[in-house]
Design a protein around this motif. Sequence first.
Motif, PDB file in Angstrom:
ATOM      1  N   THR A 114       0.820  -1.335  -0.112  1.00 43.19           N
ATOM      2  CA  THR A 114       0.126  -0.005   0.090  1.00 43.19           C
ATOM      3  C   THR A 114       0.800   1.217  -0.086  1.00 43.19           C
ATOM      4  N   ASP A 115       0.506   2.423  -1.019  1.00 44.81           N
ATOM      5  CA  ASP A 115       1.312   3.424  -1.113  1.00 44.81           C
ATOM      6  C   ASP A 115       2.620   3.234  -1.553  1.00 44.81           C
ATOM      7  N   ARG A 116       2.984   2.203  -1.846  1.00 44.26           N
ATOM      8  CA  ARG A 116       4.315   2.159  -2.684  1.00 44.26           C
ATOM      9  C   ARG A 116       4.405   1.912  -4.096  1.00 44.26           C
ATOM     10  N   GLN A 117       3.099   1.924  -4.748  1.00 48.51           N
ATOM     11  CA  GLN A 117       2.893   1.854  -6.281  1.00 48.51           C
ATOM     12  C   GLN A 117       3.614   3.178  -6.889  1.00 48.51           C
ATOM     13  N   ILE A 118       3.472   4.286  -5.928  1.00 50.34           N
ATOM     14  CA  ILE A 118       3.846   5.660  -6.462  1.00 50.34           C
ATOM     15  C   ILE A 118       4.642   6.422  -5.325  1.00 50.34           C
ATOM     16  N   SER A 119       5.839   7.061  -6.131  1.00 49.43           N
ATOM     17  CA  SER A 119       6.734   7.696  -5.306  1.00 49.43           C
ATOM     18  C   SER A 119       6.195   9.392  -5.330  1.00 49.43           C
ATOM     19  N   ALA A 120       5.910   9.807  -4.206  1.00 48.73           N
ATOM     20  CA  ALA A 120       5.225  11.354  -3.863  1.00 48.73           C
ATOM     21  C   ALA A 120       6.318  12.188  -4.329  1.00 48.73           C
ATOM     22  N   PRO A 121       5.888  13.293  -5.160  1.00 49.55           N
ATOM     23  CA  PRO A 121       6.532  14.241  -5.363  1.00 49.55           C
ATOM     24  C   PRO A 121       7.275  15.197  -4.351  1.00 49.55           C
ATOM     25  N   LYS A 122       8.237  15.808  -4.685  1.00 52.74           N
ATOM     26  CA  LYS A 122       9.114  16.698  -3.356  1.00 52.74           C
ATOM     27  C   LYS A 122       9.080  18.149  -4.171  1.00 52.74           C
ATOM     28  N   ALA A 123       8.586  19.170  -3.673  1.00 51.32           N
ATOM     29  CA  ALA A 123       8.638  20.584  -3.956  1.00 51.32           C
ATOM     30  C   ALA A 123      10.099  20.808  -3.794  1.00 51.32           C
ATOM     31  N   THR A 124      10.933  21.376  -5.004  1.00 55.78           N
ATOM     32  CA  THR A 124      12.167  22.192  -4.764  1.00 55.78           C
ATOM     33  C   THR A 124      12.383  23.344  -3.719  1.00 55.78           C
ATOM     34  N   SER A 125      13.329  23.017  -2.814  1.00 57.22           N
ATOM     35  CA  SER A 125      13.553  24.182  -1.899  1.00 57.22           C
ATOM     36  C   SER A 125      14.771  24.860  -2.197  1.00 57.22           C
ATOM     37  N   VAL A 126      15.844  24.229  -2.608  1.00 56.56           N
ATOM     38  CA  VAL A 126      17.193  24.877  -2.840  1.00 56.56           C
ATOM     39  C   VAL A 126      17.729  24.308  -4.283  1.00 56.56           C
ATOM     40  N   VAL A 127      18.323  25.279  -4.822  1.00 55.06           N
ATOM     41  CA  VAL A 127      18.963  25.183  -6.054  1.00 55.06           C
ATOM     42  C   VAL A 127      20.430  25.473  -6.000  1.00 55.06           C
ATOM     43  N   LYS A 128      21.357  24.233  -5.940  1.00 56.97           N
ATOM     44  CA  LYS A 128      22.876  24.649  -5.844  1.00 56.97           C
ATOM     45  C   LYS A 128      23.569  25.094  -6.848  1.00 56.97           C
ATOM     46  N   PHE A 129      24.510  25.846  -6.990  1.00 61.89           N
ATOM     47  CA  PHE A 129      25.338  26.083  -8.249  1.00 61.89           C
ATOM     48  C   PHE A 129      26.770  26.027  -7.899  1.00 61.89           C
ATOM     49  N   THR A 130      27.574  25.778  -8.981  1.00 61.99           N
ATOM     50  CA  THR A 130      29.058  25.643  -8.719  1.00 61.99           C
ATOM     51  C   THR A 130      29.873  26.112  -9.888  1.00 61.99           C
ATOM     52  N   ASP A 131      31.133  25.920  -9.921  1.00 58.10           N
ATOM     53  CA  ASP A 131      32.122  26.643 -11.022  1.00 58.10           C
ATOM     54  C   ASP A 131      32.255  28.235 -11.148  1.00 58.10           C
ATOM     55  N   ASN A 132      32.700  28.485 -11.908  1.00 54.26           N
ATOM     56  CA  ASN A 132      33.327  29.933 -12.197  1.00 54.26           C
ATOM     57  C   ASN A 132      32.537  30.757 -13.116  1.00 54.26           C
ATOM     58  N   LEU A 133      32.418  31.936 -12.571  1.00 55.57           N
ATOM     59  CA  LEU A 133      31.579  33.048 -13.432  1.00 55.57           C
ATOM     60  C   LEU A 133      32.615  34.151 -13.566  1.00 55.57           C
ATOM     61  N   SER A 134      33.217  34.164 -14.790  1.00 57.15           N
ATOM     62  CA  SER A 134      34.582  35.012 -15.218  1.00 57.15           C
ATOM     63  C   SER A 134      34.051  36.588 -15.340  1.00 57.15           C
ATOM     64  N   PRO A 135      34.933  37.305 -14.893  1.00 58.31           N
ATOM     65  CA  PRO A 135      34.549  38.678 -14.787  1.00 58.31           C
ATOM     66  C   PRO A 135      34.772  39.335 -16.364  1.00 58.31           C
ATOM     67  N   GLY A 136      35.428  38.619 -17.114  1.00 57.09           N
ATOM     68  CA  GLY A 136      35.875  38.891 -18.491  1.00 57.09           C
ATOM     69  C   GLY A 136      34.638  38.517 -19.199  1.00 57.09           C
ATOM     70  N   ALA A 137      33.590  37.998 -18.783  1.00 60.32           N
ATOM     71  CA  ALA A 137      32.332  37.779 -19.582  1.00 60.32           C
ATOM     72  C   ALA A 137      31.409  38.886 -19.298  1.00 60.32           C
ATOM     73  N   THR A 138      30.697  39.545 -20.503  1.00 65.04           N
ATOM     74  CA  THR A 138      29.760  40.632 -20.446  1.00 65.04           C
ATOM     75  C   THR A 138      28.445  40.224 -19.908  1.00 65.04           C
ATOM     76  N   ASP A 139      27.852  38.943 -20.440  1.00 62.44           N
ATOM     77  CA  ASP A 139      26.709  38.336 -20.075  1.00 62.44           C
ATOM     78  C   ASP A 139      26.746  36.985 -19.983  1.00 62.44           C
ATOM     79  N   PHE A 140      25.999  36.305 -19.066  1.00 58.23           N
ATOM     80  CA  PHE A 140      26.214  34.906 -19.184  1.00 58.23           C
ATOM     81  C   PHE A 140      24.801  34.623 -18.336  1.00 58.23           C
ATOM     82  N   SER A 141      24.264  33.435 -19.225  1.00 58.70           N
ATOM     83  CA  SER A 141      23.048  32.881 -18.769  1.00 58.70           C
ATOM     84  C   SER A 141      22.948  31.206 -18.414  1.00 58.70           C
ATOM     85  N   ILE A 142      22.176  30.536 -17.614  1.00 58.22           N
ATOM     86  CA  ILE A 142      22.125  29.348 -17.427  1.00 58.22           C
ATOM     87  C   ILE A 142      20.701  28.806 -17.795  1.00 58.22           C
TER      88      ILE A 142
END
Length: 397
Positions: free
Chosen positions: A146-174
């Motif tokens: 019972t209740d194992r046929q479906i895995s309930a969803p979970k709302a996103t609370s945190v989005v983590k980022f990593t790596d480098n944002l170069s100051p030589g770039a004028t604009d950048f988007s993800i």
Amino acid sequence: MLDSIYVGMSGLSAFSKGLQTISNNVANMNTPGFKTSTPQFEDVYYGQRFARNTPGAPALMPYGSGVDYGYASLNMSQGDIRNSSGQLDLAIQGNGFLTLLDGGTPRYVRTGQFTAGTDGFIEDAVSGFKLAALDLSGKPVPISMTDRQISAPKATSVVKFTDNLSPGATDFSIPDVEVYDATGGKHKLTIAFSPDSSIMPGRWKVTVSDEKGLPVTESSLQFVGGIVMPGADTIDLTLTSADAPPLTLKLDFSNGVTNFSAGSTSTLRMADQDGYAAGTLTTMSINDAGQLEFQYSNGKTDHTDSIAIANFADPQQLIQTGKGLFDASHASPPAYGASGRDGAGRLLSSSVEASNVDLSREFGQLILIQRGFQASSQVVTTANEMIMQLFQMRGQS
């Protein structure tokens, strides 16, 4: 001579029952989990008569009255383990028995082909009894789907980022940063960065837009010495949707985001987010802890308690009752353990244990029983002929 006939008849009866045991073994050579039985015969002493009165001789001496079919001893050796197509099929490599619950009465099997019953419990496909796992107190309890046929969803609370944002770039988007609301709905965000050093060097303007290109929030990041200023390394935002409650989440740049010069190339990316959509059950298997583990389409897993494996001090006290079941009402209470622990064997999923019938051994037993039956029949025939001779002699006299 009449006694001889009765002795011969006891042999005929005992060997007939032995033949029945051997026949049953051979007939079940392809029955999963079947254990062979070996006929055991016992000599019979019914009466007593006086022995010769010699020094040291007993005053009474028993006389043989034939043979009896004593019992059939179980051969508990393991049969071959064979792969099966059933995800819930289970076998044990080593010692122990799976525990099934017939209401409150435990039954035991060496192998089982299990299905999810209409009431949500996992049950044996042959007997209908429920497969048991060990609760926190070590007691066997039925396993529910019972209740194992479906895995309930979970709302996103945190989005983590990593790596480098170069100051030589004028604009950048993800682009296509995926997040999930409370109902499992997926939303794609675009996070744009543009330098904004008019106020302070190392400052970047951050604009978050939804999948329609509409701005969700605007904020800023401040880098000092190539790293995000502590205490100002997160951005809060709220997404609204007609199909779900508002989603409040946090963009986290505190985990290794840098601002070192790399020309016009930036490698800033999303590292992780903690939400997910609803998932459907895809596969089931046994994990190393002996738990039934469920894998879902959203990458999540769940598991039951450890499946109960019963160990008996003397398995010969068990009674084979059909349908692969063993009754332990006359045996000492078992010790329960989990897969590979406490002396229990290892559980194998999508597997069944074959019968341990050895045809060459059974045919050898069959020949011995046949010879015994023939010999007993000859005894009866000979005794009968001798009686007939006596009758003839009486008639002649």
